[in-house]
Design a protein around this motif. Structure first.
Motif, PDB file in Angstrom:
ATOM      1  N   THR A   1       0.827  -1.212   0.000  1.00  0.00           N
ATOM      2  CA  THR A   1       0.000   0.000   0.000  1.00  0.00           C
ATOM      3  C   THR A   1       0.854   1.252   0.000  1.00  0.00           C
ATOM      4  O   THR A   1       1.959   1.272   0.537  1.00  0.00           O
ATOM      5  N   LEU A   2       0.332   2.280  -0.658  1.00  0.00           N
ATOM      6  CA  LEU A   2       0.910   3.630  -0.539  1.00  0.00           C
ATOM      7  C   LEU A   2      -0.217   4.601  -0.235  1.00  0.00           C
ATOM      8  O   LEU A   2      -0.242   5.723  -0.700  1.00  0.00           O
ATOM      9  N   GLY A   3      -1.177   4.117   0.521  1.00  0.00           N
ATOM     10  CA  GLY A   3      -2.321   4.963   0.877  1.00  0.00           C
ATOM     11  C   GLY A   3      -2.050   5.738   2.151  1.00  0.00           C
ATOM     12  O   GLY A   3      -0.944   5.701   2.689  1.00  0.00           O
ATOM     13  N   HIS A   4      -3.069   6.424   2.640  1.00  0.00           N
ATOM     14  CA  HIS A   4      -2.908   7.169   3.887  1.00  0.00           C
ATOM     15  C   HIS A   4      -3.216   6.239   5.047  1.00  0.00           C
ATOM     16  O   HIS A   4      -4.235   6.357   5.704  1.00  0.00           O
ATOM     17  N   THR A   5      -2.333   5.294   5.281  1.00  0.00           N
ATOM     18  CA  THR A   5      -2.573   4.370   6.371  1.00  0.00           C
ATOM     19  C   THR A   5      -1.626   4.666   7.503  1.00  0.00           C
ATOM     20  O   THR A   5      -0.609   5.320   7.339  1.00  0.00           O
ATOM     21  N   PHE A   6      -1.987   4.092   8.620  1.00  0.00           N
ATOM     22  CA  PHE A   6      -1.220   4.326   9.821  1.00  0.00           C
ATOM     23  C   PHE A   6       0.095   3.537   9.805  1.00  0.00           C
ATOM     24  O   PHE A   6       1.148   4.052  10.137  1.00  0.00           O
TER      25      PHE A   6
END
Lengths: 308, 282, 454
Positions: free
Chosen positions: C208-213
């Motif tokens: 992932t390269l999302g806005h995750t923690f």
């Protein structure tokens, strides 16, 4: 005790009544509870919010007055500008869809058919379920690996690879808009339906006798009468959508690459995530003038309609 | 108005059916997810035997687990209690204030009305931080009253505004007749105007109830004991563990969490329709 | 991706551990340790009954750890310290708003869990726990290097380090074998080649390269560092992102994404890769040990395409890879902070002291099975490491090299701002979405300058 009363009972009641008939006094009494609660619970936070936005406060550090620096910094921030633009885009399209689809549904529901009541109640379901939870359900439907939508389209032979629901910037924004529409449309539909029911059916009859087709009947008879209702719903909806937080926060957290960040989610990220309360407050206050302007315009228009 | 059959299908039945499917499909999906056994939940979307729209081995395990592992019934009760109480307070305030703003002449009426409405515009994202101060001052932390008293901040403006519009549609003559008959202004308000306004009150109440049912951030900040939480906060904080989600239970919670409101709505939806009409007509 | 019953009935794994704990001398020692702990602190009887302590942690990714704390250790500690201790666990994303509101209103829990470098962020609201931290460090072999820059502010320990959640590449051994890799390819180039070969077979890498923690930052920062990139110079005041190393790393990511990754990953949250992995959709992913641990605990549900338990085919490899400027991971280091407004700071400190007594911490440490490791080095020698499954053993020494964001400068509140704005993650995400590497780096440089130099 009786001695203490200067006047007999009979004379007291008219006095009380009379004073309650004084419009100013009565108004003051009637307004007191609302004003009291709002003053205690919102006036201070609001003033604090404004102060925060003008100060360099960060979590645990009082900070000092810095004037408009936070606002200027935000305006100079490319992520803020993206978020600001996104917020307009999101609000505009979501409102357009909610209004047009809501109107359509209202017109459909305004007819007589079996199970009308049930359908009306069912249509309201998306509006009832807590946003956080329904957004999780949508996220599950848009899940890159387990998406039921992808499965359906794939089995139907319409797609060969998975659709990038939330992973592509443009797609993600439109997904957010569709969820907001899904959620808000019932409110539009039911409210407009309420408006439709006040329209005298005779008017339609007259128009159709004149040979007007359905579209023209809608445009010339229904729409003008629905305008005030519509405006009120739109005002409420714009306020809610413009300051939307939960949906984006749960769905994408503003990603991918800030393409779905809204002002509210970004303000939260700066204020809470980075602890810069001053800057976060400034960012969220950017919404106020915009909302104020929208509401003011719509109220003015509404008053003009009423006056006419 | 006699319509041709095909026309009725094309312009009525088909669009209506599509709308119903679009609106309700996510609920169906939640339901299927909630009764689907775990090993089916985590299968590849391309798996040959994948049948996402139904399940051959429905199970109530997720519901049972939700009830056994969390204090879900408590959350439901908390949410209900908080929503009813804050709605009640807001309706009371909104009713009185709405009447005053719609009917009485007094200086600054317009300004006051506007400023009540403006509080609805205050961006709520960061409001919880200064609000936490007040909660502490009043020693309300971790009690339902923290929410019962703060929810009205966004409910009162809404109720006031909606009811104000509604009162404007009620003919003034009604009140004047009553007063000629010897009723006081207050008496006329309570005995004549309020009963007429019941549909409006109901619709404002239902809407306010929904908003409180929905609220997340205040509930997250102001409540800390697991047994005092509300449904949205409880479900999210107990059923999501970092990179592991309990999808089955999450969906079960979402469904169970919306049923009580759905029932309320199905009773009142017709009132709701008429109520809103009145309020926006003026 | 888990079974619903963490609290309902003990699983085989739990059973084994519980038995171990309960039967062994360790159990007795622990009970004695509690008392000893207070005696050591010299204040056991001083506490009035009814003294209360409110402690907030996240929902542990390993639910058994929460169960252990809630059902055993908190009651034990309450008894030992003569206080009513309440442990509240909340969602990992919900901790920050709670802390923020608590600090601003000077009311709330006495002890909060602190992530990464939060002591920098909340410095003015935290009690100095240097005496405690130094005592534990001395007793247990010293903290890992990551804690000094993150948990120390101005030479004082403002948080008590508690654990480090490592991450690793979980991969399918047999799939990599299929494309010719008997051993996991451990250089950046080889990984890219192997990933490309697997993606051609419909078994992409999932990231992932999302806005995750968790998963997105722990993937992006190490790539940056291991290619020699850094946010700033050593002073932390001059942005140094626009370097040859950064450019190479962005180009690697761009190519890797296109050739080897499931492109849907750009929006994944921290849970997507777990599920995708267990469903047999992806060949490898950077994650905590939870992919392995869950597959192991649900052997009968999570199966591979041959119908065998998938866990037999899962192995772990160290991330970041070799062939760059070094191997510097970003692990989730965390600890506890005592709030200044607390009415019982001493008691709070005693609770932390109790928690870090070797006998007590050991139980927690063993329950985590390597998913979380201790903050101090002597735990590397613990007997558990020889008993747990081989794929989990790599966590034994993994924490040694971990860095904290802000590198090469100090880890300040500004670097937290960069982290929470996802500037580094988004630099890679933009490049993966098709932006030219130069432009992505330039964008990040602009954002960093506003933060570090503004």
């Amino acid at each position: 005790m009786e001695v203490a009363l200067p006047r007999p009972r009979a004379a007291r009641e008219p006095f009380l009544t009379r004073s309650l008939d004084n419009e100013r006094l009565l108004a003051a009494i009637l307004l007191a509870p609302a004003v009291l609660i709002l003053a205690v619970f919102i006036a201070y936070p609001f003033v604090m919010g404004v102060w925060l936005s003008l100060s360099s406060t960060s979590v645990g550090n009082p900070g000092e007055f810095v004037g408009l620096k936070n606002f200027l910094k935000a305006w100079d921030d490319s992520i803020f500008r993206t978020a600001f633009g996104n917020t307009f885009f999101y609000t505009f399209w979501a409102t357009v869809f909610k209004l047009s689809l809501g109107m359509w549904v209202a017109l459909l529901l305004n007819r007589h058919f079996r199970g009308k009541r049930l359908v009306r109640a069912a249509m309201l379901l998306p509006f009832i379920i807590p946003t956080v939870l329904s957004t999780f359900a949508w996220r599950w439907m848009f899940d890159p690996t387990f998406s039921v939508l992808n499965w359906t389209l794939y089995k139907a032979g319409l797609i060969a690879t998975k659709l990038p629901f939330l992973s592509d910037s443009t797609w993600a924004m439109w997904c957010a808009i569709s969820i907001n529409t899904w959620r808000g449309m019932p409110f539009f539909a039911i409210t407009l339906l309420a408006g439709l029911q006040t329209i005298n059916p005779d008017l339609h009859e007259a128009a159709s006798l004149d040979g007007a087709n359905a579209w023209r009947r809608f445009w010339h008879v229904t729409w003008p009468l629905l305008k005030p209702v519509t405006l009120v719903v739109v005002v409420f909806s714009v306020i809610q959508t413009f300051s939307d937080f939960q949906l984006i926060y749960v769905l994408t957290g503003g990603g991918p690459a800030n393409s779905t960040h809204l002002v509210a989610t970004y303000a939260y990220q700066i204020g809470v995530g980075a602890g810069l309360l001053g800057e976060g407050a400034a960012i969220s206050l950017f919404m106020l003038p915009v909302l104020f302007f929208v509401v003011w315009m719509q109220l003015r228009y509404l008053r003009r309609l009423e006056g006419a | 108005m006699i319509e041709q059959r095909w026309k009725r299908w094309v312009f009525f039945y088909i669009p209506l059916t599509l709308f119903i499917i679009g609106t309700l499909f996510p609920f169906y999906w939640m339901f299927v997810t909630a009764i689907r056994p775990d090993h089916e939940l985590y299968r590849s979307w391309r798996a040959a035997n994948n049948a996402p729209f139904w399940t051959l081995q429905p199970t109530l395990a997720h519901f049972q687990d939700l009830l056994a592992r969390t204090t879900f019934p408590r959350w439901l009760w908390n949410t209900f209690f908080i929503a009813v109480a804050s709605t009640g307070i807001s309706l009371f305030c909104g009713l009185l204030a709405g009447y005053a703003l719609a009917r009485l002449r007094f200086p600054m009426a317009g300004a006051l009305g506007t400023s009540i409405f403006v509080t609805y515009l205050v961006p709520p994202t960061l409001l919880f931080i200064p609000l936490a101060d007040i909660i502490r001052e009043f020693h309300l932390g971790n009690t339902p009253w923290a929410l019962i008293l703060t929810y009205p901040t966004f409910l009162i403006p809404f109720c006031t505004w909606l009811l104000m519009g509604y009162f404007k549609t009620i003919p003034k003559e009604l009140e004047e007749c009553a007063r000629i008959d010897g009723a006081t202004r207050l008496g006329a308000m309570v005995r004549i105007i309020f009963p007429i306004a019941i549909p409006g009150i109901l619709s404002a109440g239902i809407f306010a109830f929904t908003l409180s049912w929905n609220e997340f951030i205040y509930a997250l900040i102001f409540l800390s004991s697991p047994e005092r939480k509300t449904v949205p906060v409880g479900v999210v904080s107990e059923l999501i563990r970092g990179d592991i989600y309990f999808w089955g239970q999450l969906m079960a919670g979402a469904l169970l969490g919306s049923i009580p409101v759905a029932l309320v709505y199905s009773f009142f939806v017709e009132y709701y329709v008429t109520g809103l009409t009145g309020s926006v007509k003026g | 991706m888990d079974t619903p019953e963490p609290r309902k009935s003990p699983r085989p794994g739990v059973n084994r551990r519980t038995v171990l704990k309960m039967t062994g001398a360790a159990g007795l020692a622990a009970a004695a340790g509690g008392l000893e702990g207070i005696l050591a602190a010299g204040r056991a009887p001083a506490y009035a009954q009814g003294t209360e302590l409110h402690w907030v942690r996240w929902n542990d990714f390993i639910p058994e750890c929460d169960t252990l704390l809630k059902t055993q250790q908190v009651p034990e500690a309450s008894k030992a310290l003569g206080a009513k201790i309440t442990l509240e666990t909340i969602g990992f994303n919900d901790l920050q708003p709670r802390i923020t509101a608590a600090i601003q209103s000077r009311a709330g829990a006495d002890i909060f869990m602190l992530y990464y470098n939060w002591p920098q962020l909340y410095a003015s609201a935290l009690v100095d726990v240097s005496d405690l931290a130094e005592a534990v460090a001395k007793e247990q072999g010293g903290f890992y290097d990551v804690f000094k820059p993150s948990f120390q502010v101005g030479g004082k320990w403002l948080g008590m380090p508690h654990s480090i959640v490592g991450n690793t590449i979980a991969y399918r051994r047999s799939w990599f074998k299929e494309v010719g890799y008997e051993k996991f390819p451990d250089t950046w180039d080889e990984v890219r080649k192997a990933g490309a070969a697997l993606k051609k077979k419909g078994k992409p890498w999932g990231q992932t390269l999302g806005h995750t923690f968790g998963d997105a930052p722990t993937w992006a920062y190490p790539v940056l560092w291991s290619f020699g990139g850094a946010e700033t110079d050593r002073s932390g005041k001059k942005v140094a992102i626009n370097s040859k190393g950064t450019m190479e790393s962005v180009k690697w990511m761009q190519a890797f994404w296109k050739e080897a990754c499931d492109e849907g990953g750009l929006a994944w949250d921290d849970s997507n890769n777990n599920r995708a992995f267990h469903a047999g959709e992806i060949s490898a992913s950077l994650n905590g040990a939870s992919i392995y641990i869950v597959a192991k605990r649900q052997k009968d549900r999570i199966k591979d395409e041959r119908g065998e338990p998938m866990v037999q085919d899962i192995d772990h490899a160290f991330f970041p890879f070799k062939g760059g400027a070094g191997q510097f991971p970003l692990y989730f280091s965390n600890g506890h902070g005592i709030m200044k407004y607390s009415k019982n700071p001493k008691l709070a400190k005693d609770l932390l002291r109790w928690l870090h007594k070797p006998e007590n911490f050991e139980k927690w440490f063993q329950t985590a099975e390597g998913y979380s490791v201790a903050p101090t080095k002597s735990w590397e020698k613990h007997a558990m490491w020889d008993k747990i499954d081989p794929p989990l053993r790599m966590f034994r020494t993994a924490a040694r090299n971990t860095r904290i964001f802000g590198y090469a400068g100090p880890s300040t509140a500004k670097s937290t701002e960069v982290y929470s704005k996802y500037v580094i993650v988004d630099m890679y995400a933009k490049a993966a979405q098709g932006m030219k590497a130069e432009d992505a780096v330039k964008w990040a440089e602009g954002e960093l300058k506003k933060i570090y130099e503004g």
